[in-house]
Design a protein around this motif. Structure first.
Motif, mmCIF file in Angstrom:
data_model
loop_
_atom_site.group_PDB
_atom_site.id
_atom_site.type_symbol
_atom_site.label_atom_id
_atom_site.label_comp_id
_atom_site.label_asym_id
_atom_site.label_seq_id
_atom_site.Cartn_x
_atom_site.Cartn_y
_atom_site.Cartn_z
ATOM 1 N N GLY A 5 48.661 0.478 29.513
ATOM 2 C CA GLY A 5 48.833 -0.844 28.899
ATOM 3 C C GLY A 5 49.251 -0.733 27.444
ATOM 4 N N PHE A 6 48.617 0.190 26.725
ATOM 5 C CA PHE A 6 49.005 0.384 25.324
ATOM 6 C C PHE A 6 50.409 0.970 25.209
ATOM 7 C CE2 PHE A 6 44.358 0.144 24.719
ATOM 8 C CZ PHE A 6 44.325 -0.821 23.730
ATOM 9 N N GLU A 7 50.784 1.843 26.138
ATOM 10 C CA GLU A 7 52.156 2.373 26.119
ATOM 11 C C GLU A 7 53.173 1.244 26.320
ATOM 12 O OE1 GLU A 7 53.036 5.444 25.471
ATOM 13 O OE2 GLU A 7 51.379 6.782 25.980
ATOM 14 N N ARG A 8 52.842 0.300 27.235
ATOM 15 C CA ARG A 8 53.749 -0.840 27.443
ATOM 16 C C ARG A 8 53.819 -1.718 26.200
ATOM 17 N NH1 ARG A 8 51.986 -0.333 32.850
ATOM 18 N NH2 ARG A 8 50.109 -1.569 32.475
ATOM 19 N N LEU A 9 52.675 -1.915 25.541
ATOM 20 C CA LEU A 9 52.656 -2.718 24.322
ATOM 21 C C LEU A 9 53.467 -2.044 23.215
ATOM 22 C CD1 LEU A 9 51.726 -4.996 22.503
ATOM 23 C CD2 LEU A 9 49.525 -3.816 22.225
ATOM 24 N N LEU A 10 53.302 -0.736 23.059
ATOM 25 C CA LEU A 10 54.072 -0.019 22.036
ATOM 26 C C LEU A 10 55.566 -0.097 22.335
ATOM 27 C CD1 LEU A 10 53.842 1.843 19.495
ATOM 28 C CD2 LEU A 10 54.021 3.768 21.095
ATOM 29 N N ALA A 11 55.935 0.025 23.600
ATOM 30 C CA ALA A 11 57.357 -0.055 23.971
ATOM 31 C C ALA A 11 57.904 -1.453 23.698
ATOM 32 C CB ALA A 11 57.526 0.310 25.447
ATOM 33 N N ALA A 12 57.135 -2.497 24.020
ATOM 34 C CA ALA A 12 57.582 -3.871 23.762
ATOM 35 C C ALA A 12 57.712 -4.116 22.265
ATOM 36 C CB ALA A 12 56.601 -4.867 24.390
ATOM 37 N N THR A 13 56.781 -3.548 21.485
ATOM 38 C CA THR A 13 56.838 -3.717 20.032
ATOM 39 C C THR A 13 58.061 -2.995 19.475
ATOM 40 O OG1 THR A 13 54.419 -3.802 19.998
ATOM 41 C CG2 THR A 13 55.525 -3.479 17.896
ATOM 42 N N GLY A 14 58.307 -1.773 19.933
ATOM 43 C CA GLY A 14 59.475 -1.027 19.485
ATOM 44 C C GLY A 14 60.773 -1.748 19.824
ATOM 45 N N ALA A 15 60.815 -2.393 20.993
ATOM 46 C CA ALA A 15 62.021 -3.133 21.393
ATOM 47 C C ALA A 15 62.264 -4.315 20.455
ATOM 48 C CB ALA A 15 61.885 -3.614 22.838
ATOM 49 N N LEU A 16 61.195 -5.016 20.084
ATOM 50 C CA LEU A 16 61.350 -6.147 19.159
ATOM 51 C C LEU A 16 61.778 -5.641 17.780
ATOM 52 C CD1 LEU A 16 60.978 -9.256 18.821
ATOM 53 C CD2 LEU A 16 58.710 -8.723 17.883
ATOM 54 N N VAL A 17 61.160 -4.551 17.312
ATOM 55 C CA VAL A 17 61.507 -4.000 16.001
ATOM 56 C C VAL A 17 62.987 -3.608 15.968
ATOM 57 C CG1 VAL A 17 61.119 -1.999 14.487
ATOM 58 C CG2 VAL A 17 59.159 -3.271 15.414
ATOM 59 N N ARG A 18 63.472 -2.990 17.043
ATOM 60 C CA ARG A 18 64.881 -2.590 17.068
ATOM 61 C C ARG A 18 65.823 -3.794 17.137
ATOM 62 N NH1 ARG A 18 62.558 1.384 20.132
ATOM 63 N NH2 ARG A 18 62.964 0.282 22.090
ATOM 64 N N ALA A 19 65.332 -4.912 17.698
ATOM 65 C CA ALA A 19 66.187 -6.085 17.888
ATOM 66 C C ALA A 19 66.350 -6.914 16.614
ATOM 67 C CB ALA A 19 65.619 -6.964 19.002
ATOM 68 N N LEU A 20 65.387 -6.815 15.699
ATOM 69 C CA LEU A 20 65.416 -7.658 14.500
ATOM 70 C C LEU A 20 65.609 -6.765 13.268
ATOM 71 C CD1 LEU A 20 62.505 -10.152 15.308
ATOM 72 C CD2 LEU A 20 64.950 -10.400 15.758
ATOM 73 N N ARG A 59 62.606 -12.705 23.194
ATOM 74 C CA ARG A 59 62.305 -11.402 22.606
ATOM 75 C C ARG A 59 60.808 -11.183 22.389
ATOM 76 N NH1 ARG A 59 66.976 -11.913 18.444
ATOM 77 N NH2 ARG A 59 68.604 -10.551 19.275
ATOM 78 N N THR A 60 60.067 -12.275 22.085
ATOM 79 C CA THR A 60 58.643 -12.085 21.759
ATOM 80 C C THR A 60 57.733 -12.239 22.971
ATOM 81 O OG1 THR A 60 58.202 -14.417 21.184
ATOM 82 C CG2 THR A 60 59.046 -12.979 19.430
#
Ligand code: ZN
Length: 196
Positions: A5-20, A59-60
């Protein structure tokens, strides 16, 4: 159990960071930070975070859903005492360090927090040495900061606070879930209430 679950959260956070771009350029995002097995630490607001129904963007939304999925496993913290903010605030607020020197994933390059406030809360003026960039994930709030006009910010909106710049926040009818990045001097510090 909770690591996936934390790996999925980190991946989702990284995707948002790369998008903005403003998030991406704020601090170097580590490629593969090591997982640290932190014990769950509960707050009263876990249920409202798990069932959060507040405005998101395309995105969020994945990030908000990933936060809900780890809400019972996260090491939640509260910076302030009841004397400083009151019982109702503590019942409906909390944050955890996803990435950083003491987070669920470890890096010395920045800190990335997930933070939540319920509806109709006043977060009094406070400050810290580290520079800070908020990104609203779900819901909205009015952000205040010394020397800047206040602004009502909703999902995907960003707000930068300079080192030791006093800032405050008010939620209205909606709660707010945020991603908060810290960088620079004072990275391992904590906020303190601004002098009156
Ligand atoms: Zn702050």
């Amino acid at each position: 159990m909770s690591r996936a679950g934390f790996e999925r959260l980190l991946a989702a956070t990284g995707a948002l960071v790369r998008a903005l771009p403003q998030l991406r350029d704020f601090a170097p995002w580590p490629a593969d930070p090591p997982f640290a097995d932190r014990p769950p630490q509960a707050i009263p607001a876990i249920a409202p975070i798990e069932t959060l129904d507040a405005a998101t963007t395309a995105r969020t939304a994945p990030l908000a859903a990933a936060v809900a999925a780890v809400a019972r496993d996260a090491h939640w913290e509260q910076t302030y005492s009841e004397a400083e903010v009151g019982r109702d605030f503590l019942d409906r607020y909390g944050w955890f360090e996803l990435l950083g020197p003491g987070g669920h994933f470890r890096t010395g390059a920045l800190r990335a927090y997930i933070a939540f406030w319920g509806a109709h809360l006043h977060y009094p003026p406070h400050l810290h040495e580290a520079e800070e960039l908020y990104c609203v994930l779900a819901g909205e709030a009015v952000f205040h900061a010394a020397g800047m006009p206040s602004a009502r910010l909703g999902p995907e909106a960003l707000r930068l606070h300079r080192a030791s710049q006093p800032h405050a926040m008010d939620t209205g009818a909606a709660p707010i879930l945020t991603l908060v990045l810290w960088r620079g001097a004072g990275l391992e510090g904590i906020p303190r209430m601004a002098p009156p």
